[in-house]
Design a protein around this motif. Structure first.
Motif, PDB file in Angstrom:
ATOM      1  N   LEU A  72       0.830  -1.208   0.000  1.00 57.69           N
ATOM      2  CA  LEU A  72       0.000   0.000   0.000  1.00 57.69           C
ATOM      3  C   LEU A  72       0.865   1.259   0.000  1.00 57.69           C
ATOM      4  O   LEU A  72       0.542   2.243  -0.680  1.00 57.69           O
ATOM      5  CB  LEU A  72      -0.940  -0.006   1.209  1.00 57.69           C
ATOM      6  N   LYS A  73       1.961   1.234   0.728  1.00 62.97           N
ATOM      7  CA  LYS A  73       2.848   2.394   0.784  1.00 62.97           C
ATOM      8  C   LYS A  73       3.579   2.615  -0.537  1.00 62.97           C
ATOM      9  O   LYS A  73       3.999   3.739  -0.845  1.00 62.97           O
ATOM     10  CB  LYS A  73       3.871   2.224   1.916  1.00 62.97           C
ATOM     11  N   SER A  74       3.713   1.551  -1.325  1.00 63.75           N
ATOM     12  CA  SER A  74       4.455   1.663  -2.589  1.00 63.75           C
ATOM     13  C   SER A  74       3.598   2.153  -3.756  1.00 63.75           C
ATOM     14  O   SER A  74       4.130   2.399  -4.847  1.00 63.75           O
ATOM     15  CB  SER A  74       5.080   0.308  -2.948  1.00 63.75           C
ATOM     16  N   LEU A  75       2.277   2.306  -3.541  1.00 64.20           N
ATOM     17  CA  LEU A  75       1.434   2.876  -4.590  1.00 64.20           C
ATOM     18  C   LEU A  75       1.909   4.303  -4.880  1.00 64.20           C
ATOM     19  O   LEU A  75       2.101   5.102  -3.970  1.00 64.20           O
ATOM     20  CB  LEU A  75      -0.037   2.901  -4.139  1.00 64.20           C
ATOM     21  N   THR A  76       2.091   4.626  -6.156  1.00 62.16           N
ATOM     22  CA  THR A  76       2.708   5.911  -6.499  1.00 62.16           C
ATOM     23  C   THR A  76       1.685   7.011  -6.789  1.00 62.16           C
ATOM     24  O   THR A  76       1.972   8.178  -6.600  1.00 62.16           O
ATOM     25  CB  THR A  76       3.617   5.750  -7.724  1.00 62.16           C
ATOM     26  N   PHE A  77       0.518   6.681  -7.270  1.00 58.00           N
ATOM     27  CA  PHE A  77      -0.546   7.627  -7.597  1.00 58.00           C
ATOM     28  C   PHE A  77      -0.007   8.955  -8.153  1.00 58.00           C
ATOM     29  O   PHE A  77       0.124   9.953  -7.457  1.00 58.00           O
ATOM     30  CB  PHE A  77      -1.441   7.914  -6.391  1.00 58.00           C
ATOM     31  N   ASP A  78       0.290   8.946  -9.438  1.00 53.59           N
ATOM     32  CA  ASP A  78       0.815  10.140 -10.108  1.00 53.59           C
ATOM     33  C   ASP A  78      -0.030  10.397 -11.361  1.00 53.59           C
ATOM     34  O   ASP A  78       0.204   9.800 -12.410  1.00 53.59           O
ATOM     35  CB  ASP A  78       2.276   9.904 -10.499  1.00 53.59           C
ATOM     36  N   PRO A  79      -1.038  11.293 -11.263  1.00 50.00           N
ATOM     37  CA  PRO A  79      -1.944  11.561 -12.389  1.00 50.00           C
ATOM     38  C   PRO A  79      -1.228  11.953 -13.678  1.00 50.00           C
ATOM     39  O   PRO A  79      -1.625  11.538 -14.764  1.00 50.00           O
ATOM     40  CB  PRO A  79      -2.812  12.715 -11.874  1.00 50.00           C
ATOM     41  N   VAL A  80      -0.167  12.740 -13.570  1.00 49.53           N
ATOM     42  CA  VAL A  80       0.562  13.166 -14.765  1.00 49.53           C
ATOM     43  C   VAL A  80       1.252  11.972 -15.429  1.00 49.53           C
ATOM     44  O   VAL A  80       1.206  11.793 -16.644  1.00 49.53           O
ATOM     45  CB  VAL A  80       1.607  14.249 -14.405  1.00 49.53           C
ATOM     46  N   ARG A  81       1.869  11.143 -14.611  1.00 46.09           N
ATOM     47  CA  ARG A  81       2.580   9.973 -15.145  1.00 46.09           C
ATOM     48  C   ARG A  81       1.637   8.991 -15.811  1.00 46.09           C
ATOM     49  O   ARG A  81       1.992   8.317 -16.781  1.00 46.09           O
ATOM     50  CB  ARG A  81       3.343   9.281 -14.006  1.00 46.09           C
ATOM     51  N   TYR A  82       0.384   8.929 -15.311  1.00 47.49           N
ATOM     52  CA  TYR A  82      -0.569   7.966 -15.851  1.00 47.49           C
ATOM     53  C   TYR A  82      -0.964   8.274 -17.290  1.00 47.49           C
ATOM     54  O   TYR A  82      -1.496   7.426 -17.996  1.00 47.49           O
ATOM     55  CB  TYR A  82      -1.840   7.931 -14.993  1.00 47.49           C
ATOM     56  N   ASN A 114      -8.492   1.085  -0.158  1.00 42.48           N
ATOM     57  CA  ASN A 114      -7.531   2.160   0.054  1.00 42.48           C
ATOM     58  C   ASN A 114      -7.839   3.324  -0.892  1.00 42.48           C
ATOM     59  O   ASN A 114      -8.099   3.129  -2.076  1.00 42.48           O
ATOM     60  CB  ASN A 114      -6.119   1.627  -0.197  1.00 42.48           C
ATOM     61  N   SER A 115      -7.822   4.533  -0.379  1.00 41.90           N
ATOM     62  CA  SER A 115      -8.226   5.702  -1.165  1.00 41.90           C
ATOM     63  C   SER A 115      -7.381   5.904  -2.419  1.00 41.90           C
ATOM     64  O   SER A 115      -7.888   6.354  -3.453  1.00 41.90           O
ATOM     65  CB  SER A 115      -8.166   6.969  -0.298  1.00 41.90           C
ATOM     66  N   ASP A 116      -6.103   5.543  -2.369  1.00 40.10           N
ATOM     67  CA  ASP A 116      -5.248   5.723  -3.547  1.00 40.10           C
ATOM     68  C   ASP A 116      -5.667   4.809  -4.695  1.00 40.10           C
ATOM     69  O   ASP A 116      -5.539   5.172  -5.871  1.00 40.10           O
ATOM     70  CB  ASP A 116      -3.783   5.471  -3.191  1.00 40.10           C
ATOM     71  N   ILE A 117      -6.171   3.616  -4.378  1.00 39.40           N
ATOM     72  CA  ILE A 117      -6.621   2.707  -5.436  1.00 39.40           C
ATOM     73  C   ILE A 117      -7.834   3.291  -6.142  1.00 39.40           C
ATOM     74  O   ILE A 117      -7.947   3.249  -7.375  1.00 39.40           O
ATOM     75  CB  ILE A 117      -6.924   1.311  -4.851  1.00 39.40           C
ATOM     76  N   TYR A 118      -8.750   3.879  -5.372  1.00 36.08           N
ATOM     77  CA  TYR A 118      -9.907   4.536  -5.984  1.00 36.08           C
ATOM     78  C   TYR A 118      -9.462   5.714  -6.851  1.00 36.08           C
ATOM     79  O   TYR A 118      -9.953   5.911  -7.967  1.00 36.08           O
ATOM     80  CB  TYR A 118     -10.867   5.015  -4.904  1.00 36.08           C
ATOM     81  N   LYS A 119      -8.518   6.485  -6.358  1.00 42.37           N
ATOM     82  CA  LYS A 119      -8.027   7.646  -7.116  1.00 42.37           C
ATOM     83  C   LYS A 119      -7.357   7.198  -8.413  1.00 42.37           C
ATOM     84  O   LYS A 119      -7.534   7.828  -9.461  1.00 42.37           O
ATOM     85  CB  LYS A 119      -7.034   8.447  -6.264  1.00 42.37           C
TER      86      LYS A 119
END
Length: 221
Positions: A72-82, A114-119
């Motif tokens: 979970l901590k390794s999720l990067t969630f980077d909208p620009v990179r996506y 986890n909120s990052d997965i939804y995002k």
């Protein structure tokens, strides 16, 4: 959904599915999406929860718990990179690894909420033009929703069904599939606001108009 009656000491209960005569109605004392450590405070009062989730959490090894936390901590969630081709691969692998940790009980895989997965899924959907990416978004969100369906409604703070419905419309899903998710969105609106107009307050306020293109009327009350 429950609450005290306005004029007497009566508990009012509203259900979103049929309840048979004599069937037990239960309420959660704690937030189901919190960790076992947070949920377990009632043991100090002599209560030991025996629900499937708590029993499963207690049975997990320290290795599995540590691995899940690290993933979970390794999720990067980077909208620009996506927005760059192939940049989702790492996070999708992490989500896949989280699924494997509870492959035998996917409906209790609370880590997927986890909120990052939804995002991540939402960003994919909002920026996806390729059918493959829309499919990926839908796949992730449907797995999350399978968990959410087992959680007390008062613990759910995101309109998952709205995002899934919008994704299905973007993919041009058949009317039967759309109607299924329309009903889930209606249920969410009635639960949290008591009115279907609540859809206007969400991230996708034009859902009623968009549905008309598919021959579906959202406001059916």
């Amino acid at each position: 959904m429950y609450g005290p009656h306005e004029t007497s000491l009566v508990m009012m209960v509203t259900t979103f599915k049929e309840v048979k005569k004599g069937e037990e109605i239960v309420a959660s004392y704690i937030h189901a999406l919190r960790s076992l450590w947070d949920r377990n405070f009632m043991e100090s009062h002599g209560f030991i929860c025996k629900c499937r989730l708590c029993e499963l959490d207690r049975s997990e090894s320290a290795y599995v718990i540590t691995k899940r936390e690290a993933l979970l901590k390794s999720l990067t969630f980077d909208p620009v990179r996506y927005l760059k081709a192939g940049s989702l691969h790492a996070d999708c692998e992490i989500i896949g690894a989280l699924e494997e940790l509870r492959a035998a009980t996917p409906d209790l895989n609370i880590a997927l909420t986890n909120s990052d997965i939804y995002k991540i899924a939402s960003i994919i959907m909002l920026n996806a033009n390729a059918e493959e990416l829309n499919f990926l978004c839908l796949l992730i969100l449907e797995k999350v929703y399978a968990v959410i369906e087992n959680v007390p409604p008062n613990c759910v703070t995101r309109a998952y069904a709205e995002t899934i419905l919008v994704c299905c419309m973007k993919m041009g899903k058949e009317k039967e599939v759309l109607e299924k998710w329309v009903e889930e969105v209606r249920k969410y609106c009635r639960l949290y606001a008591g009115t279907l107009e609540h859809v206007r307050a969400g991230d996708y306020p034009t859902i009623p108009e968009d549905l008309k293109k598919f021959g579906i009327e959202f406001f059916n009350d």
